[in-house]
Design a protein around this motif. Structure first.
Motif, PDB file in Angstrom:
ATOM      1  N   GLN A 266       0.749  -1.199  -0.074  1.00  0.00           N
ATOM      2  CA  GLN A 266       0.062   0.098   0.252  1.00  0.00           C
ATOM      3  C   GLN A 266       0.906   1.184   0.158  1.00  0.00           C
ATOM      4  O   GLN A 266       0.796   2.074  -0.636  1.00  0.00           O
ATOM      5  N   GLU A 267       1.781   1.250   0.659  1.00  0.00           N
ATOM      6  CA  GLU A 267       2.933   2.272   0.887  1.00  0.00           C
ATOM      7  C   GLU A 267       3.357   2.627  -0.439  1.00  0.00           C
ATOM      8  O   GLU A 267       3.629   3.876  -0.807  1.00  0.00           O
ATOM      9  N   LEU A 268       4.174   1.823  -1.047  1.00  0.00           N
ATOM     10  CA  LEU A 268       4.553   1.699  -2.292  1.00  0.00           C
ATOM     11  C   LEU A 268       3.723   2.277  -3.513  1.00  0.00           C
ATOM     12  O   LEU A 268       4.199   2.991  -4.410  1.00  0.00           O
ATOM     13  N   LEU A 269       2.411   1.645  -3.428  1.00  0.00           N
ATOM     14  CA  LEU A 269       1.418   2.013  -4.046  1.00  0.00           C
ATOM     15  C   LEU A 269       1.240   3.602  -4.363  1.00  0.00           C
ATOM     16  O   LEU A 269       0.905   4.156  -5.229  1.00  0.00           O
ATOM     17  N   GLU A 270       1.202   3.998  -3.159  1.00  0.00           N
ATOM     18  CA  GLU A 270       0.726   5.476  -2.648  1.00  0.00           C
ATOM     19  C   GLU A 270       1.763   6.527  -3.078  1.00  0.00           C
ATOM     20  O   GLU A 270       1.629   7.529  -3.541  1.00  0.00           O
ATOM     21  N   LEU A 274       6.523   2.602  -8.902  1.00  0.00           N
ATOM     22  CA  LEU A 274       7.020   1.259  -9.361  1.00  0.00           C
ATOM     23  C   LEU A 274       5.841   0.439  -9.713  1.00  0.00           C
ATOM     24  O   LEU A 274       4.545   0.609  -9.306  1.00  0.00           O
ATOM     25  N   SER A 275       6.119  -0.591 -10.873  1.00  0.00           N
ATOM     26  CA  SER A 275       5.205  -1.408 -11.277  1.00  0.00           C
ATOM     27  C   SER A 275       4.737  -2.199 -10.122  1.00  0.00           C
ATOM     28  O   SER A 275       5.489  -2.613  -9.035  1.00  0.00           O
ATOM     29  N   PHE A 276       3.390  -2.936 -10.281  1.00  0.00           N
ATOM     30  CA  PHE A 276       2.943  -3.848  -9.234  1.00  0.00           C
ATOM     31  C   PHE A 276       4.188  -4.885  -9.279  1.00  0.00           C
ATOM     32  O   PHE A 276       4.190  -5.622  -8.027  1.00  0.00           O
ATOM     33  N   GLU A 277       4.461  -5.511 -10.393  1.00  0.00           N
ATOM     34  CA  GLU A 277       5.548  -6.537 -10.368  1.00  0.00           C
ATOM     35  C   GLU A 277       6.572  -6.326  -9.462  1.00  0.00           C
ATOM     36  O   GLU A 277       6.941  -7.086  -8.564  1.00  0.00           O
ATOM     37  N   ALA A 278       7.212  -5.001  -9.581  1.00  0.00           N
ATOM     38  CA  ALA A 278       8.392  -4.621  -8.725  1.00  0.00           C
ATOM     39  C   ALA A 278       8.075  -4.506  -7.179  1.00  0.00           C
ATOM     40  O   ALA A 278       8.797  -4.952  -6.475  1.00  0.00           O
ATOM     41  N   ILE A 279       6.986  -4.104  -6.816  1.00  0.00           N
ATOM     42  CA  ILE A 279       6.509  -3.995  -5.658  1.00  0.00           C
ATOM     43  C   ILE A 279       6.414  -5.507  -5.053  1.00  0.00           C
ATOM     44  O   ILE A 279       6.630  -5.584  -3.943  1.00  0.00           O
ATOM     45  N   CYS A 280       5.737  -6.337  -5.819  1.00  0.00           N
ATOM     46  CA  CYS A 280       5.522  -7.544  -5.398  1.00  0.00           C
ATOM     47  C   CYS A 280       7.062  -8.407  -4.967  1.00  0.00           C
ATOM     48  O   CYS A 280       7.187  -8.957  -3.960  1.00  0.00           O
ATOM     49  N   TRP A 281       8.058  -8.270  -5.764  1.00  0.00           N
ATOM     50  CA  TRP A 281       9.217  -8.584  -5.494  1.00  0.00           C
ATOM     51  C   TRP A 281       9.837  -8.119  -4.350  1.00  0.00           C
ATOM     52  O   TRP A 281      10.524  -8.753  -3.213  1.00  0.00           O
ATOM     53  N   GLN A 282       9.648  -6.764  -3.874  1.00  0.00           N
ATOM     54  CA  GLN A 282      10.007  -5.980  -2.686  1.00  0.00           C
ATOM     55  C   GLN A 282       9.419  -6.485  -1.444  1.00  0.00           C
ATOM     56  O   GLN A 282      10.247  -6.455  -0.551  1.00  0.00           O
ATOM     57  N   VAL A 283       8.176  -7.077  -1.793  1.00  0.00           N
ATOM     58  CA  VAL A 283       7.704  -7.500  -0.378  1.00  0.00           C
ATOM     59  C   VAL A 283       7.600  -8.781  -0.208  1.00  0.00           C
ATOM     60  O   VAL A 283       6.962  -9.422   0.526  1.00  0.00           O
ATOM     61  N   GLY A 284       8.138  -9.631  -1.142  1.00  0.00           N
ATOM     62  CA  GLY A 284       8.530 -10.980  -0.980  1.00  0.00           C
ATOM     63  C   GLY A 284       7.524 -11.965  -1.941  1.00  0.00           C
ATOM     64  O   GLY A 284       7.447 -13.380  -1.474  1.00  0.00           O
ATOM     65  N   TYR A 285       6.890 -11.459  -2.911  1.00  0.00           N
ATOM     66  CA  TYR A 285       6.113 -12.241  -3.699  1.00  0.00           C
ATOM     67  C   TYR A 285       6.802 -12.295  -4.972  1.00  0.00           C
ATOM     68  O   TYR A 285       7.021 -11.299  -5.547  1.00  0.00           O
ATOM     69  N   GLN A 286       6.868 -13.510  -5.550  1.00  0.00           N
ATOM     70  CA  GLN A 286       7.432 -13.544  -7.061  1.00  0.00           C
ATOM     71  C   GLN A 286       6.286 -13.715  -8.138  1.00  0.00           C
ATOM     72  O   GLN A 286       6.377 -13.469  -9.111  1.00  0.00           O
ATOM     73  N   ASP A 287       5.156 -14.092  -7.475  1.00  0.00           N
ATOM     74  CA  ASP A 287       4.146 -14.215  -8.602  1.00  0.00           C
ATOM     75  C   ASP A 287       2.952 -13.105  -8.282  1.00  0.00           C
ATOM     76  O   ASP A 287       2.336 -12.964  -7.208  1.00  0.00           O
TER      77      ASP A 287
END
Length: 312
Positions: A266-270, A274-287
């Protein structure tokens, strides 16, 4: 239709008068359609009796159809003060009145006993107080408004505007409510409290070992969590860890990590592009597809919808 607003100790008066003015304005808005005006009255407890202190039609006998209990920006009303309204509220409800509570106004309604077995909403700040003191009430903190026909509860401190539109809908019809909302340039009451979700983990549960686990997770949520390794790290059996963690926090370890990851997303989206894919990697999700499903389930918006609504 008469709307009676309760003015209890520490009730938020701007909400009281804001709701009063908006409903009076709604009456003016519908006058060209030859609809009857709404009547608004104010009520307070004095010396063991609930008495009227304001009325837009003082000259006629009262017959309250909808009761509104406003929020308070101060600590919730005491049980003793709330009970001063219980008999009056129960009698009105018995006579067919709809009872409405905004945010902390629910504590006045809880003392009537009418919410037992019901599903209601309130601001997430009041979750622990309600679940602890009123265990037979079902609390849904994801909803901004729950309309259970004769009982309406709202979560937001400023959701008196949502309630005003809901009252217009009940007094007249859905089309009139939507027209009125468009005229005011505000959204109809279709938002959810989950849109504004803020994860607030509990650390006051008294289990010092689990607090240590929570702090560790706070710093390591983006890594792959192995429960066996985590249990070994604190010299505890895995089963014992799972049981004590759930008892202390109300969540499983996996759910807790998911909420930490969602909060960071949420913080990164706000605040970033960054693309959502990049955010996913940052928070620990590859998918990213899998995480978007979890995000949407918890928040009630997709990542794209969330960014569009809240990006700074």
């Amino acid at each position: 239709m008469e709307i009676g607003i309760v003015i209890y100790p520490a009730a938020h008066l701007p909400s009281v008068w804001g709701l009063t003015d908006l409903l009076k304005y709604a009456s003016t808005f519908v006058s060209t359609r030859q609809y009857p005006a709404l009547r608004i009255s104010h009520w307070t407890e004095q010396n063991g009796h609930v008495v009227k202190t304001f009325d837009t039609q003082f000259e006629s006998e009262n017959s309250v159809d909808i009761v509104v209990i406003p929020p308070s920006f101060e600590p919730p009303i005491s049980k003793h003060d709330a009970q001063g309204y219980s008999g009056w509220l129960n009698q009105l409800h018995k006579n067919g009145a709809i009872l409405c509570a905004i945010c902390s106004g629910i504590f006045t309604l809880l003392e009537t006993g009418l919410l037992e077995g019901r599903t209601v909403t309130a601001h997430w700040l009041h979750r622990d107080a309600i679940t602890l003191n009123y265990p037979n009430v079902n609390l849904d903190n994801n909803k901004l408004i729950i309309d259970d026909h004769d009982i309406i509860t709202l979560a937001g401190l400023m959701s008196w505007m949502d309630l005003a539109l809901k009252i217009v809908e009940k007094a007249y019809d859905s089309a009139t409510m939507r027209d009125f909302a468009r005229y005011l340039l505000i959204d109809p009451p279709s938002r959810e409290q989950s849109f504004y979700h803020a994860f607030s983990p509990r650390f006051d549960h008294g289990d010092a070992t689990i607090v240590k686990v929570q702090h560790w997770l706070q710093n390591n949520y983006a890594t792959k969590i192995r429960l066996e390794a985590l249990a070994e790290q604190i010299a505890m059996e895995k089963r014992t860890l799972l049981r004590r963690f759930k008892k202390a926090t109300g969540m499983t370890v996996i759910e807790y990590c998911q909420h930490l990851r969602i909060q960071r997303a949420q913080e990164l989206l706000e605040t970033t592009s960054l693309s959502f894919e990049a955010i996913c990697w940052q928070v620990g999700y590859q998918d990213s597809s899998s995480f978007n499903k979890i995000f949407t389930k918890v928040i009630g918006l997709t990542s794209t919808e969330y960014r569009k609504r809240f990006k700074v």
